[in-house]
Design a protein around this motif. Structure first.
Motif, mmCIF file in Angstrom:
data_model
loop_
_atom_site.group_PDB
_atom_site.id
_atom_site.type_symbol
_atom_site.label_atom_id
_atom_site.label_comp_id
_atom_site.label_asym_id
_atom_site.label_seq_id
_atom_site.Cartn_x
_atom_site.Cartn_y
_atom_site.Cartn_z
ATOM 1 N N ASP A 200 0.869 -1.183 0.007
ATOM 2 C CA ASP A 200 0.122 0.077 0.048
ATOM 3 C C ASP A 200 1.087 1.316 -0.108
ATOM 4 O OD1 ASP A 200 -1.819 2.053 0.381
ATOM 5 O OD2 ASP A 200 -2.871 1.236 2.065
ATOM 6 N N PHE A 201 1.038 1.828 -1.153
ATOM 7 C CA PHE A 201 1.917 3.116 -1.207
ATOM 8 C C PHE A 201 1.371 4.474 -0.326
ATOM 9 C CE2 PHE A 201 3.268 0.885 -4.673
ATOM 10 C CZ PHE A 201 4.708 1.197 -5.081
ATOM 11 N N GLN A 202 0.129 4.348 -0.021
ATOM 12 C CA GLN A 202 -0.287 5.242 0.942
ATOM 13 C C GLN A 202 0.446 5.387 2.395
ATOM 14 O OE1 GLN A 202 -1.608 8.281 1.726
ATOM 15 N NE2 GLN A 202 -3.671 7.760 1.007
ATOM 16 N N LEU A 203 0.877 3.986 2.743
ATOM 17 C CA LEU A 203 1.687 3.923 3.777
ATOM 18 C C LEU A 203 3.103 4.208 3.810
ATOM 19 C CD1 LEU A 203 0.098 0.278 4.822
ATOM 20 C CD2 LEU A 203 -0.539 2.507 5.517
ATOM 21 N N LEU A 204 3.629 4.798 2.668
ATOM 22 C CA LEU A 204 4.959 4.826 2.365
ATOM 23 C C LEU A 204 5.427 5.965 3.341
ATOM 24 C CD1 LEU A 204 7.322 3.548 0.625
ATOM 25 C CD2 LEU A 204 6.769 5.473 -1.026
ATOM 26 N N SER A 205 6.507 5.807 4.149
ATOM 27 C CA SER A 205 6.946 6.672 5.157
ATOM 28 C C SER A 205 7.383 7.867 4.379
ATOM 29 C CB SER A 205 8.003 6.204 6.214
ATOM 30 O OG SER A 205 9.063 5.697 5.434
ATOM 31 N N ARG A 210 6.899 14.057 4.126
ATOM 32 C CA ARG A 210 6.920 15.116 2.908
ATOM 33 C C ARG A 210 5.794 15.870 3.439
ATOM 34 N NH1 ARG A 210 5.847 18.686 0.408
ATOM 35 N NH2 ARG A 210 6.099 19.401 -1.566
ATOM 36 N N PHE A 211 4.557 15.101 3.393
ATOM 37 C CA PHE A 211 3.000 15.994 3.826
ATOM 38 C C PHE A 211 2.992 15.996 5.065
ATOM 39 C CE2 PHE A 211 3.006 14.310 -0.539
ATOM 40 C CZ PHE A 211 3.134 15.333 -1.380
ATOM 41 N N HIS A 212 3.345 15.480 6.133
ATOM 42 C CA HIS A 212 3.229 15.452 7.588
ATOM 43 C C HIS A 212 1.776 15.066 7.899
ATOM 44 C CE1 HIS A 212 7.092 17.761 7.674
ATOM 45 N NE2 HIS A 212 6.571 18.538 6.944
ATOM 46 N N LYS A 213 1.288 14.075 7.238
ATOM 47 C CA LYS A 213 -0.064 13.407 7.506
ATOM 48 C C LYS A 213 -0.090 11.943 7.098
ATOM 49 C CE LYS A 213 -1.867 15.693 3.565
ATOM 50 N NZ LYS A 213 -3.163 16.443 2.995
ATOM 51 N N TRP A 214 -0.832 11.185 7.751
ATOM 52 C CA TRP A 214 -1.044 9.663 7.390
ATOM 53 C C TRP A 214 -1.664 9.534 5.862
ATOM 54 C CZ3 TRP A 214 2.404 6.936 9.524
ATOM 55 C CH2 TRP A 214 2.752 7.123 10.717
ATOM 56 N N ARG A 215 -2.661 10.198 5.498
ATOM 57 C CA ARG A 215 -3.315 10.148 4.405
ATOM 58 C C ARG A 215 -3.126 11.316 3.407
ATOM 59 N NH1 ARG A 215 -4.395 4.746 4.454
ATOM 60 N NH2 ARG A 215 -4.795 4.218 6.610
ATOM 61 N N GLN A 219 -2.721 12.504 -6.082
ATOM 62 C CA GLN A 219 -2.124 13.731 -7.024
ATOM 63 C C GLN A 219 -1.124 14.596 -6.194
ATOM 64 O OE1 GLN A 219 -5.278 13.400 -6.066
ATOM 65 N NE2 GLN A 219 -6.581 15.455 -5.980
ATOM 66 N N GLU A 220 -1.119 14.600 -4.946
ATOM 67 C CA GLU A 220 -0.218 15.170 -4.280
ATOM 68 C C GLU A 220 1.165 14.389 -4.363
ATOM 69 O OE1 GLU A 220 -2.563 17.280 -0.621
ATOM 70 O OE2 GLU A 220 -1.904 15.137 -0.175
ATOM 71 N N MET A 221 0.899 13.181 -4.299
ATOM 72 C CA MET A 221 2.184 12.182 -4.518
ATOM 73 C C MET A 221 2.900 12.237 -5.954
ATOM 74 S SD MET A 221 3.047 9.115 -6.045
ATOM 75 C CE MET A 221 1.493 8.107 -6.134
#
Length: 238
Positions: A200-205, A210-215, A219-221
């Motif tokens: 799950d790429f949403q979990l990538l640290s 970079r964005f200071h949030k878990w989700r 498009q931001e990525m």
């Protein structure tokens, strides 16, 4: 420089769901390529109607999409020809089902949702870039996914591999797998039944840092990596 083995790291949110390995150097990227160059990569993405807030994800399921890339489809007789993304794109296979129950509940025609909240769906069916869509019920869609995963596990095996009972390495990729894993759980589908792994790429640290949030939004990525959604879409004639 010695090659470092690429492994899934970070939080484990499900029994078989992991954060992908982080890549922080060119050497890491080369190591990942060498270790995944014979791996089948699968992407799975679902959508739900959003006017039934108290129903489960499975009950609200409106779209089922699956795409896969097998490097063995891409092999060339000439060893001098190098791999490029442009050459690989035509080799991506896909399937896209619109759940028949919700075939009239699109972003522009869902009169039920508009009458309740005066706005259209967040999800937008009928916008699949990679496949010719077809209608089916949700049970059939889950069967298609399960059968495709079973088929991929033994796809393009050599005679020696088949005789030895080997299976292909398969990794399923998600962007925030909460919806998909919930649907699979309720439908009784085990994506890992034939040995597939899930990232799950949403979990990538790196994205969390970079964005200071878990989700984070996809498009931001993409923009953080220098990829424009508009330019990516134009590559497919859109």
């Amino acid at each position: 420089m010695a090659s470092k083995k690429v492994q899934s790291t970070g939080r484990q949110v499900d029994e078989y769901l992991y954060q992908p390995p982080s890549v922080s150097s060119l050497q890491d990227l080369k190591d990942m390529y060498n270790q995944l160059k014979d791996t089948i990569l699968v992407s799975i993405d679902f959508e739900c109607v959003d006017h039934l807030p108290f129903a489960s994800y499975y009950e609200r399921l409106s779209e089922v999409g699956m795409a896969w890339y097998d490097p063995r489809d891409h092999r060339s007789p000439s060893r001098k020809r190098k791999f490029t993304v442009e050459k690989a794109l035509p080799k991506i296979r896909s399937a896209h089902c619109i759940v028949r129950k919700y075939k009239n509940f699109t972003a522009d025609s869902c009169f039920v949702h508009k009458s309740l909240e005066e706005k259209s769906h967040k999800a937008k069916p009928y916008s699949c870039y990679f496949a010719k869509s077809y209608f089916c019920n949700r049970e059939k869609a889950m069967t298609v996914i399960a059968e495709k995963m079973k088929w991929l596990s033994t796809s393009h095996l050599s005679r020696n591999e088949a005789a030895a009972g080997k299976k292909r390495k398969v990794i399923v990729l998600y962007w925030d797998a909460r919806l998909e894993t919930s649907v699979f759980r309720e439908a009784g589908v085990d994506i890992t039944a034939h040995g597939a792994k899930q990232w799950d790429f949403q979990l990538l640290s790196l994205f969390h840092m970079r964005f200071h949030k878990w989700r984070n939004k996809a498009q931001e990525m993409l923009y953080s990596l220098g990829v424009s959604l508009a330019s990516a879409s134009s590559d497919f004639g859109r």
